[in-house]
Scaffold this motif. Sequence first.
Motif, short mmCIF file in Angstrom:
data_model
loop_
_atom_site.label_atom_id
_atom_site.label_comp_id
_atom_site.label_asym_id
_atom_site.label_seq_id
_atom_site.Cartn_x
_atom_site.Cartn_y
_atom_site.Cartn_z
N PHE A 126 12.72 -48.52 -106.08
CA PHE A 126 12.05 -48.63 -104.79
C PHE A 126 11.88 -50.09 -104.38
N SER A 127 11.73 -51.01 -105.33
CA SER A 127 11.62 -52.43 -105.01
C SER A 127 12.92 -52.94 -104.39
N ILE A 128 14.04 -52.50 -104.92
CA ILE A 128 15.34 -52.89 -104.36
C ILE A 128 15.47 -52.35 -102.94
N ALA A 129 15.12 -51.09 -102.75
CA ALA A 129 15.19 -50.47 -101.43
C ALA A 129 14.24 -51.15 -100.45
N ALA A 130 13.02 -51.42 -100.89
CA ALA A 130 12.03 -52.06 -100.02
C ALA A 130 12.48 -53.45 -99.60
N ALA A 131 13.05 -54.20 -100.54
CA ALA A 131 13.53 -55.54 -100.21
C ALA A 131 14.66 -55.48 -99.19
N ALA A 132 15.57 -54.54 -99.34
CA ALA A 132 16.67 -54.40 -98.39
C ALA A 132 16.16 -54.03 -97.00
N VAL A 133 15.24 -53.08 -96.93
CA VAL A 133 14.67 -52.67 -95.64
C VAL A 133 13.91 -53.82 -95.01
N HIS A 134 13.10 -54.51 -95.80
CA HIS A 134 12.30 -55.62 -95.29
C HIS A 134 13.20 -56.75 -94.75
N ARG A 135 14.23 -57.10 -95.51
CA ARG A 135 15.15 -58.15 -95.07
C ARG A 135 15.91 -57.73 -93.81
N ALA A 136 16.28 -56.46 -93.74
CA ALA A 136 16.98 -55.98 -92.55
C ALA A 136 16.11 -56.14 -91.31
N LYS A 137 14.83 -55.85 -91.45
CA LYS A 137 13.91 -55.99 -90.32
C LYS A 137 13.64 -57.46 -89.99
N GLN A 138 13.39 -58.27 -91.02
CA GLN A 138 13.04 -59.67 -90.81
C GLN A 138 14.22 -60.49 -90.29
N GLU A 139 15.40 -60.27 -90.86
CA GLU A 139 16.57 -61.09 -90.54
C GLU A 139 17.46 -60.45 -89.48
N ALA A 140 17.19 -59.21 -89.14
CA ALA A 140 18.01 -58.46 -88.18
C ALA A 140 19.48 -58.50 -88.59
N LYS A 141 19.72 -58.34 -89.90
CA LYS A 141 21.08 -58.31 -90.43
C LYS A 141 21.23 -57.11 -91.34
N ASP A 142 22.46 -56.61 -91.40
CA ASP A 142 22.74 -55.51 -92.33
C ASP A 142 22.51 -55.98 -93.77
N GLN A 143 22.13 -55.06 -94.61
CA GLN A 143 21.91 -55.33 -96.03
C GLN A 143 22.78 -54.37 -96.84
N SER A 144 23.14 -54.78 -98.05
CA SER A 144 23.93 -53.94 -98.94
C SER A 144 23.23 -53.80 -100.28
N VAL A 145 23.35 -52.63 -100.86
CA VAL A 145 22.86 -52.37 -102.20
C VAL A 145 24.01 -51.73 -102.96
N LEU A 146 24.40 -52.33 -104.06
CA LEU A 146 25.48 -51.81 -104.89
C LEU A 146 24.87 -51.06 -106.07
N ILE A 147 25.27 -49.81 -106.23
CA ILE A 147 24.79 -48.99 -107.34
C ILE A 147 26.00 -48.66 -108.19
N SER A 148 25.90 -48.98 -109.47
CA SER A 148 27.03 -48.78 -110.37
C SER A 148 26.52 -48.22 -111.69
N GLY A 149 27.31 -47.37 -112.30
CA GLY A 149 26.91 -46.86 -113.61
C GLY A 149 27.39 -45.44 -113.80
N GLU A 150 26.88 -44.85 -114.84
CA GLU A 150 27.25 -43.47 -115.16
C GLU A 150 26.14 -42.53 -114.76
N SER A 151 26.51 -41.30 -114.46
CA SER A 151 25.52 -40.31 -114.06
C SER A 151 24.73 -39.76 -115.23
N GLY A 152 25.28 -39.86 -116.41
CA GLY A 152 24.62 -39.28 -117.58
C GLY A 152 24.94 -37.82 -117.76
N ALA A 153 25.77 -37.27 -116.90
CA ALA A 153 26.09 -35.85 -116.95
C ALA A 153 26.83 -35.46 -118.22
N GLY A 154 27.52 -36.39 -118.82
CA GLY A 154 28.28 -36.09 -120.01
C GLY A 154 27.49 -36.19 -121.31
N ARG A 155 26.22 -36.34 -121.19
CA ARG A 155 25.34 -36.53 -122.34
C ARG A 155 25.50 -35.48 -123.33
#
Length: 155
Positions: A126-155
């Motif tokens: 949520f901190s990552i999401a909040a920072a992206a939303v806050h920066r988008a509002k403050q800077e009026a610029k698009d923001q990106s969040v990269l999510i990478s990893g495994e789903s854990g489904a193969g556990r």
Amino acid sequence: MIWIPSATEAWEPVVVVSSDATSVTVKRRSSPQEFKVAGNIVNFSSLTAESLEENCENLVDLEAYNEGIILHHIKRRFAADTIYTLVSNILIALNPYKAIDLYGAAVIDRIFGKVKRGEDAPPHVFSIAAAAVHRAKQEAKDQSVLISGESGAGR
């Protein structure tokens, strides 16, 4: 103290007893038994006992920085059900494979409030999401969040 490779833990902190050009005599912190590790001491990452005890949400704040200390702190936090850890602005998340109360409305409100006030927010998705939303509002610029990893489904 130095980090040595470990078959079960990836890296293990040990106390240096002595060294020569081809090996290092060490002992585990929990055992008086000494043993030799092949290699010159300059090829091992050093650490202090204090660095093992630090409570660190953002690993860039660590005094010593190497693979052993990174894995040590992530493991400590995971054992305490603290599944999120920062490395600067990169969030490391580990699947606890159990329910942990981390996602309620109160958590969202607390984290978004901290970000909005410019306070340090805890490591959390949520901190990552909040920072992206806050920066988008403050800077009026698009923001990106990269999510990478495994789903854990193969556990």
